[in-house]
Design a protein around this motif. Structure first.
Motif, mmCIF file in Angstrom:
data_model
loop_
_atom_site.group_PDB
_atom_site.id
_atom_site.type_symbol
_atom_site.label_atom_id
_atom_site.label_comp_id
_atom_site.label_asym_id
_atom_site.label_seq_id
_atom_site.Cartn_x
_atom_site.Cartn_y
_atom_site.Cartn_z
ATOM 1 N N THR A 94 -0.811 -4.124 -5.311
ATOM 2 C CA THR A 94 0.291 -3.692 -5.060
ATOM 3 C C THR A 94 0.882 -4.931 -3.753
ATOM 4 O O THR A 94 0.596 -5.484 -3.434
ATOM 5 C CB THR A 94 0.779 -2.882 -3.558
ATOM 6 N N GLU A 95 2.113 -4.949 -4.018
ATOM 7 C CA GLU A 95 3.102 -5.995 -3.427
ATOM 8 C C GLU A 95 2.391 -5.527 -1.351
ATOM 9 O O GLU A 95 2.834 -7.464 -0.848
ATOM 10 C CB GLU A 95 4.680 -5.997 -3.943
ATOM 11 N N LYS A 96 2.406 -4.436 -1.322
ATOM 12 C CA LYS A 96 2.546 -4.466 -0.063
ATOM 13 C C LYS A 96 0.877 -6.072 0.039
ATOM 14 O O LYS A 96 0.455 -5.601 1.865
ATOM 15 C CB LYS A 96 1.824 -2.779 0.018
ATOM 16 N N PHE A 97 0.137 -6.689 -0.572
ATOM 17 C CA PHE A 97 -0.757 -7.140 0.082
ATOM 18 C C PHE A 97 -0.393 -8.414 0.735
ATOM 19 O O PHE A 97 -1.398 -9.249 1.047
ATOM 20 C CB PHE A 97 -1.721 -6.981 -1.126
ATOM 21 N N PHE A 98 0.917 -8.426 0.015
ATOM 22 C CA PHE A 98 2.119 -9.779 0.675
ATOM 23 C C PHE A 98 2.138 -9.776 2.368
ATOM 24 O O PHE A 98 1.707 -8.113 2.659
ATOM 25 C CB PHE A 98 3.193 -9.708 -0.023
ATOM 26 N N ALA A 99 1.732 -10.732 2.611
ATOM 27 C CA ALA A 99 1.528 -10.398 4.093
ATOM 28 C C ALA A 99 3.177 -9.920 4.993
ATOM 29 O O ALA A 99 3.371 -9.297 6.089
ATOM 30 C CB ALA A 99 2.041 -11.565 4.419
ATOM 31 N N GLY A 100 4.662 -10.320 3.482
ATOM 32 C CA GLY A 100 5.364 -9.692 4.063
ATOM 33 C C GLY A 100 5.765 -7.720 3.355
ATOM 34 O O GLY A 100 7.123 -7.427 3.689
ATOM 35 N N GLY A 101 4.878 -7.369 2.931
ATOM 36 C CA GLY A 101 4.544 -6.533 2.554
ATOM 37 C C GLY A 101 5.755 -6.830 1.312
ATOM 38 O O GLY A 101 5.142 -5.391 0.195
ATOM 39 N N ALA A 103 6.124 -9.127 -2.606
ATOM 40 C CA ALA A 103 5.945 -10.432 -3.422
ATOM 41 C C ALA A 103 7.728 -11.216 -2.614
ATOM 42 O O ALA A 103 8.080 -10.725 -3.565
ATOM 43 C CB ALA A 103 6.117 -9.700 -4.130
ATOM 44 N N PRO A 104 7.461 -12.816 -2.197
ATOM 45 C CA PRO A 104 8.829 -13.980 -2.057
ATOM 46 C C PRO A 104 8.854 -13.899 -3.954
ATOM 47 O O PRO A 104 7.870 -13.685 -4.922
ATOM 48 C CB PRO A 104 7.671 -14.870 -1.753
ATOM 49 N N ASP A 105 10.304 -14.296 -3.589
ATOM 50 C CA ASP A 105 11.000 -14.449 -5.537
ATOM 51 C C ASP A 105 10.162 -15.384 -6.513
ATOM 52 O O ASP A 105 9.489 -16.191 -4.914
ATOM 53 C CB ASP A 105 12.419 -14.851 -4.234
ATOM 54 N N GLY A 106 10.026 -14.421 -7.461
ATOM 55 C CA GLY A 106 9.550 -15.625 -7.977
ATOM 56 C C GLY A 106 7.877 -15.808 -7.709
ATOM 57 O O GLY A 106 7.140 -17.029 -8.658
ATOM 58 N N GLN A 107 7.176 -15.037 -6.726
ATOM 59 C CA GLN A 107 5.171 -15.464 -6.287
ATOM 60 C C GLN A 107 4.825 -14.039 -6.653
ATOM 61 O O GLN A 107 4.714 -13.576 -6.276
ATOM 62 C CB GLN A 107 5.569 -15.916 -5.453
ATOM 63 N N SER A 108 3.644 -14.358 -7.160
ATOM 64 C CA SER A 108 2.613 -13.053 -8.002
ATOM 65 C C SER A 108 1.628 -13.566 -6.749
ATOM 66 O O SER A 108 0.813 -12.432 -6.665
ATOM 67 C CB SER A 108 2.886 -13.620 -8.820
#
Ligand SMILES: C[S@@+](CC[C@H](N)C(=O)[O-])C[C@H]1O[C@@H](n2cnc3c(N)ncnc32)[C@H](O)[C@@H]1O
Length: 332
Positions: A94-101, A103-108
């Motif tokens: 899930t995108e929640k695994f990114f630090a900011g909760g 995914a930054p644009d264009g990043q997976s």
């Protein structure tokens, strides 16, 4: 060294830091991972492996415990973390695994975020990023001391776990199935049934997690049958019943595992295409308050495959058809 059951009394009192990475595990499951790391695991008996590390919440809890364990030598032992470490179709991340909760644009990939949050432990956390079929070694034979399975969301991935990791379990190994409350993953339930003669279940599941310790050498034939899914439908159902006899509600009394596992039997039948029998098992479970509240989509999935009922034939039509048949047969 404590048995797994001896860790349970501490589950309510352990305090973990507030700033843990985002996790899909419950607080109780994290505390159990921490307690295992601190009091039970050493890495001296085999590899310490987590399958499905996500954003690192579960990894962090286990690593924190290990870092406080005087028996764990962080200069030589490793905690292996397997994950795609990216979001995208079919990853179950899930995108929640990114630090900011998000995914930054264009990043997976959230690998850098994982490395950032696991920073204090990166000297002993070894990362295996990518599809587990690519990142695991089919020839690896080293024993496994600890296996946290939070990855087997599909039969394809379960096959990899069963082929490449389970056969490395030995007496003394500890295994955690994080998805045991998931009826759609019945391979977790019937494979545990097949292992019952060789394991000891720690106690009631800790929320969704079933924990067990291997107590006897597991015959190769059992590993083979699990990896090849070589069980008849009836056998799968019997194996799940055997597990139902050993567990009931989870340790917080919130999850009725006997009902969950009954629904898992319906999914065995559903996946085998026996939709009538699947619904026959599932329908009465719609009265179970927990399942009705949390698994309504599961019931819909099974019911949707039921064959459409035959259209009702009116009595007059039926009489006419019978009359025609009787005349043809020379009975009238
Ligand atoms: C439920 S999440 C893990 C949650 C994590 N343990 C936590 O504490 O929040 C399941 C993880 O399995 C990973 N996964 C699923 N299939 C995979 C595969 N074939 N190879 C590698 N990772 C996979 C996903 O990327 C996802 O991060």
């Amino acid at each position: 060294m404590p048995t797994l059951g001896q860790l349970y009394p501490q589950l309510d009192s352990v305090q973990l830091p507030e700033n843990l990475p985002y996790t899909q595990c419950s607080a109780f499951e994290l505390r159990f991972l921490y307690l295992l790391g601190k009091h039970r695991l050493t890495g001296a008996q085999g590899d310490l492996i987590e399958l499905g590390s996500g954003g690192g919440g579960s990894t962090y809890a286990a690593a924190l415990g290990l870092s406080e364990n005087p028996e764990f030598d962080r200069s030589s032992a490793k905690l292996h973390a397997y994950d795609f470490f990216r979001v995208g179709k079919g990853t179950f991340a899930t995108e929640k695994f990114f630090a900011g909760g998000k995914a930054p644009d264009g990043q997976s990939s959230f690998l850098e975020d994982f490395q950032e949050v696991l920073g204090p432990f990166l000297d002993f956390v070894e990362i295996h990023a990518g599809d587990i079929w690519e990142t695991s070694d089919p020839h690896e034979k080293r024993p496994i001391e600890f296996l946290h399975v939070d990855i087997a969301k599909t039969a394809r991935v379960w096959t990899c776990v069963a082929e490449r990791f389970l056969p490395r379990l030995r007496p003394g190994s500890v295994l955690l199935h994080q998805d045991f409350a998931g009826p759609r993953l019945p391979w977790l339930h019937y494979s545990t049934g097949a292992l019952l003669p060789y394991i000891e279940i720690a106690g009631p599941p800790i929320r969704s997690t079933l924990a067990f310790e291997v107590t006897e050498r597991i015959p190769d034939e059992v590993f083979r049958a699990i990896a090849e899914d070589d069980f008849s439908i009836e056998k799968k159902i019997d194996l799940i019943s055997a597990v139902q006899e050993q567990i009931d509600r989870d340790h917080t009394d919130g999850i009725p595992f006997r009902s969950v596992l009954e629904l898992a039997k319906a999914f065995v039948l559903h996946y085998e295409g026996d939709h009538r029998r699947a619904w026959k098992i599932a329908e009465p479970l719609t009265d179970d308050a927990y399942l009705a509240r949390t698994r309504a989509d599961h019931f819909r999935q099974i019911k949707a495959e039921l064959p459409a009922p035959a259209p009702a034939v009116r009595r007059s039509t039926m009489r006419r058809r019978l009359g025609r048949l009787a005349r043809k047969a020379g009975l009238r």
